[in-house]
Motif scaffolding. Structure first.
Motif, PDB file in Angstrom:
ATOM      1  N   UNK A  18     -24.408   7.757  24.722  1.00 15.95           N
ATOM      2  CA  UNK A  18     -25.751   7.175  24.725  1.00 15.95           C
ATOM      3  C   UNK A  18     -25.767   5.791  24.091  1.00 15.95           C
ATOM      4  N   UNK A  19     -24.701   5.419  23.395  1.00 12.53           N
ATOM      5  CA  UNK A  19     -24.642   4.114  22.723  1.00 12.53           C
ATOM      6  C   UNK A  19     -23.889   3.059  23.519  1.00 12.53           C
ATOM      7  N   UNK A  20     -22.845   3.465  24.189  1.00 13.32           N
ATOM      8  CA  UNK A  20     -21.936   2.510  24.830  1.00 13.32           C
ATOM      9  C   UNK A  20     -22.308   2.250  26.283  1.00 13.32           C
ATOM     10  N   UNK A  21     -22.183   1.007  26.714  1.00 13.99           N
ATOM     11  CA  UNK A  21     -22.304   0.722  28.145  1.00 13.99           C
ATOM     12  C   UNK A  21     -21.186   1.450  28.904  1.00 13.99           C
ATOM     13  N   UNK A  22     -21.531   2.015  30.024  1.00 11.28           N
ATOM     14  CA  UNK A  22     -20.573   2.827  30.782  1.00 11.28           C
ATOM     15  C   UNK A  22     -19.356   2.009  31.214  1.00 11.28           C
ATOM     16  N   UNK A  23     -19.537   0.712  31.443  1.00 14.86           N
ATOM     17  CA  UNK A  23     -18.398  -0.121  31.836  1.00 14.86           C
ATOM     18  C   UNK A  23     -17.375  -0.212  30.704  1.00 14.86           C
ATOM     19  N   UNK A  24     -17.832  -0.218  29.462  1.00 15.93           N
ATOM     20  CA  UNK A  24     -16.900  -0.229  28.330  1.00 15.93           C
ATOM     21  C   UNK A  24     -16.125   1.080  28.281  1.00 15.93           C
ATOM     22  N   UNK A  25     -16.825   2.184  28.446  1.00 23.58           N
ATOM     23  CA  UNK A  25     -16.183   3.500  28.383  1.00 23.58           C
ATOM     24  C   UNK A  25     -15.134   3.620  29.474  1.00 23.58           C
ATOM     25  N   UNK A  26     -15.476   3.188  30.688  1.00 24.60           N
ATOM     26  CA  UNK A  26     -14.497   3.228  31.781  1.00 24.60           C
ATOM     27  C   UNK A  26     -13.281   2.364  31.468  1.00 24.60           C
ATOM     28  N   UNK A  27     -13.504   1.178  30.933  1.00 23.48           N
ATOM     29  CA  UNK A  27     -12.394   0.285  30.596  1.00 23.48           C
ATOM     30  C   UNK A  27     -11.528   0.901  29.496  1.00 23.48           C
ATOM     31  N   UNK A  28     -12.143   1.475  28.479  1.00 20.51           N
ATOM     32  CA  UNK A  28     -11.384   2.097  27.400  1.00 20.51           C
ATOM     33  C   UNK A  28     -10.618   3.313  27.903  1.00 20.51           C
ATOM     34  N   UNK A  29     -11.240   4.112  28.770  1.00 21.01           N
ATOM     35  CA  UNK A  29     -10.549   5.273  29.341  1.00 21.01           C
ATOM     36  C   UNK A  29      -9.337   4.835  30.162  1.00 21.01           C
ATOM     37  N   UNK A  30      -9.491   3.758  30.932  1.00 21.22           N
ATOM     38  CA  UNK A  30      -8.364   3.226  31.710  1.00 21.22           C
ATOM     39  C   UNK A  30      -7.243   2.766  30.788  1.00 21.22           C
ATOM     40  N   UNK A  31      -7.602   2.083  29.719  1.00 21.09           N
ATOM     41  CA  UNK A  31      -6.579   1.601  28.775  1.00 21.09           C
ATOM     42  C   UNK A  31      -5.885   2.753  28.064  1.00 21.09           C
ATOM     43  N   UNK A  32      -6.625   3.808  27.729  1.00 24.38           N
ATOM     44  CA  UNK A  32      -5.993   4.982  27.112  1.00 24.38           C
ATOM     45  C   UNK A  32      -5.002   5.615  28.081  1.00 24.38           C
ATOM     46  N   UNK A  33      -5.369   5.684  29.353  1.00 22.73           N
ATOM     47  CA  UNK A  33      -4.484   6.251  30.374  1.00 22.73           C
ATOM     48  C   UNK A  33      -3.225   5.405  30.563  1.00 22.73           C
ATOM     49  N   UNK A  34      -3.374   4.085  30.441  1.00 19.16           N
ATOM     50  CA  UNK A  34      -2.231   3.180  30.595  1.00 19.16           C
ATOM     51  C   UNK A  34      -1.381   3.097  29.340  1.00 19.16           C
ATOM     52  N   UNK A  35      -1.923   3.537  28.214  1.00 16.03           N
ATOM     53  CA  UNK A  35      -1.204   3.437  26.944  1.00 16.03           C
ATOM     54  C   UNK A  35      -1.379   2.102  26.254  1.00 16.03           C
ATOM     55  N   UNK A  36      -2.379   1.315  26.667  1.00 12.86           N
ATOM     56  CA  UNK A  36      -2.599   0.000  26.073  1.00 12.86           C
ATOM     57  C   UNK A  36      -3.889  -0.059  25.250  1.00 12.86           C
ATOM     58  N   UNK A  37      -4.441   1.072  24.892  1.00 14.30           N
ATOM     59  CA  UNK A  37      -5.692   1.102  24.137  1.00 14.30           C
ATOM     60  C   UNK A  37      -5.453   0.592  22.720  1.00 14.30           C
ATOM     61  N   UNK A  38      -6.278  -0.341  22.234  1.00 18.91           N
ATOM     62  CA  UNK A  38      -6.023  -0.950  20.931  1.00 18.91           C
ATOM     63  C   UNK A  38      -6.408  -0.104  19.726  1.00 18.91           C
ATOM     64  N   UNK A  39      -7.196   0.943  19.904  1.00 16.82           N
ATOM     65  CA  UNK A  39      -7.634   1.765  18.775  1.00 16.82           C
ATOM     66  C   UNK A  39      -6.611   2.816  18.415  1.00 16.82           C
ATOM     67  N   UNK A  40      -6.730   3.339  17.183  1.00 20.36           N
ATOM     68  CA  UNK A  40      -5.830   4.413  16.727  1.00 20.36           C
ATOM     69  C   UNK A  40      -6.483   5.759  17.001  1.00 20.36           C
ATOM     70  N   UNK A  41      -5.898   6.458  17.959  1.00 23.37           N
ATOM     71  CA  UNK A  41      -6.402   7.797  18.302  1.00 23.37           C
ATOM     72  C   UNK A  41      -5.326   8.806  18.010  1.00 23.37           C
TER      73      UNK A  41
END
Length: 85
Positions: free
Chosen positions: A62-85
């Motif tokens: 409810x807080x994040x724009x859906x385009x950000x979530x999609x981009x972050x999900x893509x980066x997590x799938x690629x292994x290039x996500x900048x956050x520590x999960x």
């Protein structure tokens, strides 16, 4: 039609107040809740538990724009996500 709207309004849920992010700009709140949800999901999955305990972390949706979530999900799938999960 009015009943549908009333039902939707009754069931509508949004992010609760978080005193760590009291400003109008909720970008950091969005980011932190996204990280927290996926950290919870990863920890529970690793231990073989039920992921439904992480359900309340869905406030990022409810807080994040859906385009950000999609981009972050893509980066997590690629292994290039900048956050520590």
């Amino acid at each position: 039609m009015a009943e549908d709207i009333n039902t939707k309004m009754k069931n509508y849920k949004t992010a609760p107040f978080d005193s760590r992010f009291s400003n109008q700009n909720q970008t950091r709140n969005c980011w932190q809740n996204y990280l927290d949800f996926h950290c919870c999901e990863k920890a529970v999955t690793t231990k073989g538990g039920d992921v439904s305990v992480c359900e309340w972390w869905h406030v990022y949706k409810s807080l994040c724009p859906i385009s950000w979530v999609w981009a972050w999900d893509d980066r997590r799938a690629e292994g290039t996500f900048p956050g520590k999960i």
